[in-house]
Write a protein that holds these residues in place. Structure first.
Motif, PDB file in Angstrom:
ATOM      1  N   ALA A  81       9.032  47.730  66.803  1.00  0.00           N
ATOM      2  CA  ALA A  81       9.626  48.701  65.891  1.00  0.00           C
ATOM      3  C   ALA A  81      10.515  49.363  67.256  1.00  0.00           C
ATOM      4  O   ALA A  81      11.730  49.589  67.177  1.00  0.00           O
ATOM      5  CB  ALA A  81       8.822  49.688  65.565  1.00  0.00           C
ATOM      6  N   ALA A  82      10.023  49.244  68.570  1.00  0.00           N
ATOM      7  CA  ALA A  82      10.479  49.954  69.438  1.00  0.00           C
ATOM      8  C   ALA A  82      11.802  48.903  70.095  1.00  0.00           C
ATOM      9  O   ALA A  82      12.483  49.653  70.788  1.00  0.00           O
ATOM     10  CB  ALA A  82       9.679  50.402  70.745  1.00  0.00           C
ATOM     11  N   LEU A  83      11.622  47.944  69.850  1.00  0.00           N
ATOM     12  CA  LEU A  83      12.896  46.996  70.245  1.00  0.00           C
ATOM     13  C   LEU A  83      14.136  47.258  69.567  1.00  0.00           C
ATOM     14  O   LEU A  83      15.268  46.962  70.068  1.00  0.00           O
ATOM     15  CB  LEU A  83      12.347  45.522  70.252  1.00  0.00           C
ATOM     16  CG  LEU A  83      11.464  45.034  71.209  1.00  0.00           C
ATOM     17  CD1 LEU A  83      11.131  43.356  70.621  1.00  0.00           C
ATOM     18  CD2 LEU A  83      11.853  45.202  72.529  1.00  0.00           C
ATOM     19  N   PHE A  84      14.095  47.812  68.471  1.00  0.00           N
ATOM     20  CA  PHE A  84      15.425  47.969  67.794  1.00  0.00           C
ATOM     21  C   PHE A  84      15.475  49.318  67.605  1.00  0.00           C
ATOM     22  O   PHE A  84      16.438  49.638  66.419  1.00  0.00           O
ATOM     23  CB  PHE A  84      15.604  46.871  66.376  1.00  0.00           C
ATOM     24  CG  PHE A  84      14.248  47.074  65.470  1.00  0.00           C
ATOM     25  CD1 PHE A  84      14.295  48.143  64.630  1.00  0.00           C
ATOM     26  CD2 PHE A  84      13.338  46.307  65.319  1.00  0.00           C
ATOM     27  CE1 PHE A  84      13.450  48.319  63.410  1.00  0.00           C
ATOM     28  CE2 PHE A  84      12.258  46.397  64.420  1.00  0.00           C
ATOM     29  CZ  PHE A  84      12.370  47.395  63.293  1.00  0.00           C
ATOM     30  N   THR A  85      14.971  50.173  67.862  1.00  0.00           N
ATOM     31  CA  THR A  85      14.928  51.775  67.821  1.00  0.00           C
ATOM     32  C   THR A  85      15.427  52.358  69.267  1.00  0.00           C
ATOM     33  O   THR A  85      14.966  51.913  70.183  1.00  0.00           O
ATOM     34  CB  THR A  85      13.549  52.279  67.415  1.00  0.00           C
ATOM     35  OG1 THR A  85      13.009  51.652  66.151  1.00  0.00           O
ATOM     36  CG2 THR A  85      13.597  53.799  67.045  1.00  0.00           C
ATOM     37  N   GLY A  86      16.633  52.954  68.911  1.00  0.00           N
ATOM     38  CA  GLY A  86      17.340  53.608  70.039  1.00  0.00           C
ATOM     39  C   GLY A  86      18.616  54.083  69.888  1.00  0.00           C
ATOM     40  O   GLY A  86      18.963  54.448  68.568  1.00  0.00           O
ATOM     41  N   THR A  87      19.212  54.724  70.877  1.00  0.00           N
ATOM     42  CA  THR A  87      20.533  55.371  70.651  1.00  0.00           C
ATOM     43  C   THR A  87      21.548  54.444  69.727  1.00  0.00           C
ATOM     44  O   THR A  87      22.380  54.624  69.172  1.00  0.00           O
ATOM     45  CB  THR A  87      21.189  55.707  71.984  1.00  0.00           C
ATOM     46  OG1 THR A  87      20.095  56.463  72.537  1.00  0.00           O
ATOM     47  CG2 THR A  87      22.712  56.340  71.598  1.00  0.00           C
ATOM     48  N   ILE A  88      21.605  52.850  70.443  1.00  0.00           N
ATOM     49  CA  ILE A  88      22.417  51.974  69.802  1.00  0.00           C
ATOM     50  C   ILE A  88      21.537  51.240  68.599  1.00  0.00           C
ATOM     51  O   ILE A  88      20.472  50.702  69.120  1.00  0.00           O
ATOM     52  CB  ILE A  88      22.995  50.958  70.743  1.00  0.00           C
ATOM     53  CG1 ILE A  88      23.735  51.539  71.880  1.00  0.00           C
ATOM     54  CG2 ILE A  88      23.478  49.886  70.277  1.00  0.00           C
ATOM     55  CD1 ILE A  88      24.187  50.910  72.831  1.00  0.00           C
ATOM     56  N   ASP A  89      21.953  51.190  67.447  1.00  0.00           N
ATOM     57  CA  ASP A  89      21.075  50.461  66.417  1.00  0.00           C
ATOM     58  C   ASP A  89      21.052  49.165  66.340  1.00  0.00           C
ATOM     59  O   ASP A  89      22.337  48.784  66.418  1.00  0.00           O
ATOM     60  CB  ASP A  89      21.703  51.018  64.991  1.00  0.00           C
ATOM     61  CG  ASP A  89      20.802  50.436  63.864  1.00  0.00           C
ATOM     62  OD1 ASP A  89      19.427  50.535  63.979  1.00  0.00           O
ATOM     63  OD2 ASP A  89      21.423  50.360  62.859  1.00  0.00           O
TER      64      ASP A  89
END
Length: 337
Positions: A25-33
């Motif tokens: 989940a952390a791999l595709f969670t962030g400022t840039i979707d």
């Protein structure tokens, strides 16, 4: 009351699945979707930006968070067993205060000589040397020939921590504004500089600490009864304590050097694992490692996203999560007193 012995392997499997899920989940969670579909298509040539974000920025950060969380939690388990004190954590032997002083010293000295912005490698080396020196000094103060005093080590740790804190304040006084801000951010703890080189550096001590803790798991169970009882049952208390303190000191120094000060993981996670699995270190060691990795990955993900695009230091999130649980433990202990 902890879960039954029969259910413990299943619970460990659940913790492993939760850890992997949090990492993914952390791999595709962030400022840039980065959508799930893009995550599995990063090998395609037309996904250069997604591949850069996931493979070069987020993946090493997730791996570093997991390793540091596991080290701090496992260090807490070992220290609480060695000192027979539920409030013990790796900072008790001066690691955190010494590393903070070493990092501050490196920042101020290089800033004063006009090098400019500090290379993180220099700060990390300063933190590692400072933490290791403080741990060594505390350990030597606790030794009296071939004998070792747990109470003396506790008092020495408090004294060295206070001394390192005072010297750190002195560094703050002489630091300019840029260096002072960098010192403050480093002390808050953060994983924004994660890369695969840092992951490699942390992985070695993490593996050594895990192997040492598992090797001495039965000895730790016996040492909970006290040193005299452990010697009577054939445990070489001195060699076990020496090996484990050295392993904890090196591993925690490395993790603090790479990620700064991460609060409460080493204190709270062992209690969480003990509530689930009981006092036996056979299950407690892997459970605490998994929980520590899971908690820090989640905390770092929250730190990256809660005020996006601004990133909070992960140490702030772990403190905000850890304090309520710590107060719960205090209240629970008062009720059972």
């Amino acid at each position: 009351m902890w879960i039954t012995k029969q259910a413990q392997p299943t619970t460990l499997l659940v913790l492993t699945i939760l850890l992997v899920g949090a990492g993914v989940a952390a791999l595709f969670t962030g400022t840039i979707d980065i959508g799930v579909a893009s995550l599995f298509d990063i090998a395609r040539p037309d996904h250069d930006s997604a591949r850069l974000i996931v493979m070069e920025l987020r993946l090493p950060r997730v791996l570093l968070a997991g390793l540091i969380g596991a080290i701090l939690a496992l260090g807490g388990v070992v220290m609480q067993a060695l000192f027979r004190n539920p409030l013990a954590d790796p900072s008790l032997i001066g690691v955190t205060a010494g590393a903070s002083l070493g990092a501050s010293l490196a920042i101020v000295l290089f800033s004063a000589t006009g090098v400019g912005l500090m290379s993180l490698t220099t700060v990390s080396i300063g933190a590692f040397v400072g933490g290791l020196a403080a741990s060594y000094l505390v350990y030597q103060l606790a030794k009296r020939g071939s004998e070792f005093s747990v109470s003396t080590m506790l008092l020495a740790g408090i004294a060295i921590t206070a001394l390192a804190g005072s010297l750190g304040n002195l560094m703050d006084f002489f630091a300019d504004n840029a260096a002072l801000r960098q010192i403050s951010l480093w002390r808050m703890g953060g994983l924004d500089s994660a890369n695969f080189e840092r992951v490699t550096v942390v992985a070695g001590p993490a593996l050594v600490l895990t192997i040492a803790a598992l090797h001495y798991r039965k000895a730790l169970n016996v040492m909970l009864l006290g040193d005299s009882q452990a010697r009577y049952l054939g445990i070489d208390v001195s060699s076990v304590r020496n090996a484990l303190i050295i392993a904890v000191a090196i591993a925690v120094c490395t993790s603090v050097a790479m990620g700064g000060t991460i609060a409460f993981i080493g204190l709270i996670v062992p209690h969480m694992a003990r509530l689930l699995f009981g006092p036996s270190h056979t299950r407690l060691i892997p459970a605490a490692s998994l929980l520590g990795a899971f908690l820090l990955i989640c905390a770092d993900t929250i730190a990256r996203t809660v005020l996006a695009p601004v990133e909070l230091p992960a140490g702030i999130i772990t403190a905000l999560l850890g304090v309520p649980f710590f107060l719960y433990l205090l209240n629970r202990g008062a009720k059972h007193a």
